[in-house]
Design an enzyme around this catalytic site. Structure first.
Site, PDB file in Angstrom:
ATOM      1  CG  HIS A  10      -2.903  -0.718   1.365  1.00 58.07           C
ATOM      2  ND1 HIS A  10      -4.256  -0.887   1.446  1.00 58.07           N
ATOM      3  CD2 HIS A  10      -2.399  -1.079   2.579  1.00 58.07           C
ATOM      4  CE1 HIS A  10      -4.574  -1.323   2.657  1.00 58.07           C
ATOM      5  NE2 HIS A  10      -3.474  -1.456   3.357  1.00 58.07           N
ATOM      6  CG  ASP A  39      -1.306  -6.990   5.454  1.00 56.94           C
ATOM      7  OD1 ASP A  39      -1.010  -6.076   6.235  1.00 56.94           O
ATOM      8  OD2 ASP A  39      -2.063  -6.829   4.467  1.00 56.94           O
ATOM      9  CG  HIS A  52      -5.669  -7.552   5.815  1.00 54.97           C
ATOM     10  ND1 HIS A  52      -6.891  -7.578   6.457  1.00 54.97           N
ATOM     11  CD2 HIS A  52      -5.112  -6.351   6.141  1.00 54.97           C
ATOM     12  CE1 HIS A  52      -7.059  -6.454   7.127  1.00 54.97           C
ATOM     13  NE2 HIS A  52      -5.992  -5.698   6.961  1.00 54.97           N
TER      14      HIS A  52
HETATM   15  O1  G3P Z   1       0.406  -0.898   7.101  1.00 55.26           O
HETATM   16  C1  G3P Z   1      -0.576  -0.004   6.714  1.00 55.26           C
HETATM   17  C2  G3P Z   1      -1.917  -0.653   6.534  1.00 55.26           C
HETATM   18  O2  G3P Z   1      -1.782  -1.790   5.753  1.00 55.26           O
HETATM   19  C3  G3P Z   1      -2.547  -1.011   7.846  1.00 55.26           C
HETATM   20  O3  G3P Z   1      -3.816  -1.488   7.745  1.00 55.26           O
HETATM   21  O4  G3P Z   1      -5.470  -3.247   7.811  1.00 55.26           O
HETATM   22  O5  G3P Z   1      -4.565  -2.532   5.615  1.00 55.26           O
HETATM   23  O6  G3P Z   1      -3.162  -3.853   7.178  1.00 55.26           O
HETATM   24  P1  G3P Z   1      -4.256  -2.849   7.052  1.00 55.26           P
HETATM   25 MG    MG Z   2      -1.290  -3.878   6.082  1.00 54.58          MG
END
Ligand code: G3P
Ligand code: MG
Length: 255
Positions: A10, A39, A52
């Site tokens: 992540h 992101d 993000h």
């Molecule tokens: O794409 C999965 C996850 O990254 C979504 O939540 O807020 O971490 O971008 P966030």
């Molecule tokens: Mg994400």
């Protein structure tokens, strides 16, 4: 249905390095990860940056915003100090060199289109056009090379408008719709957008919902799963992919 790796880091390297940086990708590599989620947001001058939050203040200091700042100025911001002094000066990456780093290191990408408020279409279009430029052989007109072996990234978003714009710009690129909890009309949305997979917050998933997504023919991706027991349970429900911050606890070959 899901031709990509099961375990995905992540925001580049999870909680082992400052999120959405090259240092995060390097940490992922050190932990054996060859698949990442990150992101992409648009700067004021329309360039994709790896970020993000729409506003400064958490991973970069200050009070500005990404959508109101040019990419060259964003790239000078320190995205590492908030995480640890050893990462001081780690820059905010631009999308193109970040994706090129992934490509050259054999890292598969789940590119989350993360529009700043009001910039959904422009961000979706930009990400799709950029990925098409970076993967000309794989994403050529008529190509259906969706597998991991092709190297082609998967474009995901919580924004249906961004996904529609991405599809209009590069229809051949695989897409995914992200939700927190699955809404009642998730399947209609997924079919209308022509997505390959559905991405959900694992906390909101049930065995019945997991089964419904799989029975409908979609890949099922869960974020952000940091407990090995929970990851095992989700996999037993038929979940295809686990996006994790704990790349130190959950190995890349976790089963
Ligand atoms: O794409 C999965 C996850 O990254 C979504 O939540 O807020 O971490 O971008 P966030
Ligand atoms: Mg994400």
């Amino acid at each position: 249905m899901w031709p990509y790796p099961t375990m995905i880091a992540h925001r580049g390297g999870g909680s082992t390095a400052p999120e959405n940086t090259i240092a995060a990708l390097a940490a992922g590599l050190r932990h054996g990860y060859r698949a990442v989620e990150f992101d992409v947001m648009l700067s004021r001058d329309g360039i994709g940056v790896i970020m993000h939050d729409p506003d400064f203040g958490r991973t970069v200091a200050g009070t500005g915003s990404i959508a109101a700042t040019d990419a060259a100025d964003i790239a000078r911001l320190d995205a590492g100090s908030w995480f640890g002094s050893e990462f001081a000066g780690e820059p905010v990456p631009l999308f193109v060199p970040f994706a090129e780093y992934c490509k050259s290191h054999g890292i598969w990408m789940n590119v989350e289109i993360k529009p700043a408020p009001g910039h959904d279409e422009a961000t979706g279009r930009h990400v799709a056009e950029t990925v098409r430029r970076l993967f000309p052989a794989e994403s050529g007109a008529g190509s259906d090379a969706r597998g991991c072996a092709s190297g082609l990234p998967l474009l995901s978003s919580f924004s249906a408008a961004a996904l529609r714009a991405a599809r209009a710009a590069a229809p051949e690129l695989p897409r995914a719709i992200a939700f927190e909890g699955l809404p009642d009309n998730w399947e209609r949305q997924a079919r209308e957008l022509g997505v390959l997979s559905v991405h959900v917050d694992h906390v909101q998933l049930t065995p019945a919902l997991a089964q419904a997504v799989k029975a409908a023919g979609f890949g099922l991706f869960c974020y952000t799963v940091n407990d090995p027991g929970r990851a095992r349970t989700l996999l037993s429900w038929g979940v295809d992919a686990i996006c994790t911050d704990r790349i130190d606890l959950l190995p890349a070959d976790f089963k």
